[in-house]
Design an enzyme around this catalytic site. Sequence first.
Site, PDB file in Angstrom:
ATOM      1  N   ASN A  48     -51.118  12.805  37.537  1.00 56.42           N
ATOM      2  CA  ASN A  48     -50.509  13.356  38.761  1.00 56.42           C
ATOM      3  C   ASN A  48     -50.524  11.143  39.647  1.00 56.42           C
ATOM      4  O   ASN A  48     -52.114  11.329  39.216  1.00 56.42           O
ATOM      5  CB  ASN A  48     -50.530  14.522  39.578  1.00 56.42           C
ATOM      6  N   GLU A  73     -50.997  10.737  43.874  1.00 61.27           N
ATOM      7  CA  GLU A  73     -50.892  11.175  44.539  1.00 61.27           C
ATOM      8  C   GLU A  73     -50.534   9.749  45.785  1.00 61.27           C
ATOM      9  O   GLU A  73     -50.756   8.596  45.778  1.00 61.27           O
ATOM     10  CB  GLU A  73     -51.928  11.692  45.035  1.00 61.27           C
ATOM     11  N   CYS A  93     -46.047  13.486  39.884  1.00 57.55           N
ATOM     12  CA  CYS A  93     -45.863  14.848  38.720  1.00 57.55           C
ATOM     13  C   CYS A  93     -46.663  13.932  37.493  1.00 57.55           C
ATOM     14  O   CYS A  93     -46.351  13.052  37.032  1.00 57.55           O
ATOM     15  CB  CYS A  93     -45.676  15.686  39.013  1.00 57.55           C
ATOM     16  N   GLU A 145     -46.499  15.230  34.751  1.00 62.10           N
ATOM     17  CA  GLU A 145     -45.207  14.627  33.718  1.00 62.10           C
ATOM     18  C   GLU A 145     -43.984  13.550  33.768  1.00 62.10           C
ATOM     19  O   GLU A 145     -43.314  12.665  33.014  1.00 62.10           O
ATOM     20  CB  GLU A 145     -44.448  16.031  33.802  1.00 62.10           C
ATOM     21  N   CYS A 167     -42.121  21.380  37.582  1.00 62.85           N
ATOM     22  CA  CYS A 167     -41.245  21.195  38.873  1.00 62.85           C
ATOM     23  C   CYS A 167     -39.935  21.151  38.072  1.00 62.85           C
ATOM     24  O   CYS A 167     -39.933  20.191  37.511  1.00 62.85           O
ATOM     25  CB  CYS A 167     -42.236  20.696  39.926  1.00 62.85           C
ATOM     26  N   CYS A 226     -39.424  17.032  37.481  1.00 57.91           N
ATOM     27  CA  CYS A 226     -39.938  17.556  36.438  1.00 57.91           C
ATOM     28  C   CYS A 226     -38.766  17.628  35.517  1.00 57.91           C
ATOM     29  O   CYS A 226     -38.663  16.940  34.131  1.00 57.91           O
ATOM     30  CB  CYS A 226     -41.487  17.680  35.935  1.00 57.91           C
TER      31      CYS A 226
HETATM   32  N1  THU Z   1     -48.456  18.376  39.458  1.00 55.95           N
HETATM   33  C1  THU Z   1     -47.964  17.871  38.584  1.00 55.95           C
HETATM   34  O1  THU Z   1     -48.955  16.526  38.261  1.00 55.95           O
HETATM   35  N2  THU Z   1     -47.526  18.506  37.960  1.00 55.95           N
HETATM   36  C2  THU Z   1     -47.006  19.718  38.105  1.00 55.95           C
HETATM   37  O2  THU Z   1     -46.626  20.360  37.262  1.00 55.95           O
HETATM   38  C3  THU Z   1     -47.458  20.154  39.211  1.00 55.95           C
HETATM   39  C4  THU Z   1     -47.641  19.694  40.798  1.00 55.95           C
HETATM   40  C5  THU Z   1     -48.810  17.618  41.240  1.00 55.95           C
HETATM   41  C6  THU Z   1     -48.073  17.252  41.997  1.00 55.95           C
HETATM   42  C7  THU Z   1     -49.518  16.669  43.128  1.00 55.95           C
HETATM   43  O3  THU Z   1     -50.544  15.856  43.390  1.00 55.95           O
HETATM   44  C8  THU Z   1     -50.312  18.141  42.824  1.00 55.95           C
HETATM   45  O4  THU Z   1     -49.809  18.479  41.792  1.00 55.95           O
HETATM   46  C9  THU Z   1     -50.144  19.974  44.089  1.00 55.95           C
HETATM   47  O5  THU Z   1     -49.002  20.150  43.482  1.00 55.95           O
END
Ligand code: THU
Length: 133
Positions: A44, A46, A55, A57, A89, A92
């Site tokens: 991820n 941010e 995310c 994925e 999510c 993704c």
């Molecule tokens: N996140 C992912 O990278 N993959 C997932 O399957 C669920 C959520 C990340 C997004 C954000 O940076 C953090 O997790 C909190 O939601």
Amino acid sequence: MSADREALMQAARDAAERAYAPYSKFRVGAALLFADGGVVTGTNVENASYGLSLCAETVAVAKAMGEGRRGGLVALAVFGPGADRISPCGRCRQVLSELASLDASDPMVWSEGREAEGEWRLSQLLPDAFSGK
Ligand code: THU
């Protein structure tokens, strides 16, 4: 756990160490396995404008497609130890579905959270996916 699954999950665990998650502190790693044996990872990423965060994925898919991959996706592993359980999510799922649709594959999705593991086919996570076909 199969050797493929364990190796791919280890790649996702390693990727999670490289996560850029200064806001949520929720570090996620993803690893894609392709039919030629290639593995592409993502974390991820941010952003100070929270809603722009990506995310793990989606980053993995973008890296793979940016390298020219157009199908051959066999499996995805996602590691997110900040939650009891984790699965991709909705956004993704659709992003993964675009890559899978290019050769009509239905990859395995393996997950590992703090307490629970998951195993699905992508088509179970996103039935009746929109493909634009
Ligand atoms: N996140 C992912 O990278 N993959 C997932 O399957 C669920 C959520 C990340 C997004 C954000 O940076 C953090 O997790 C909190 O939601």
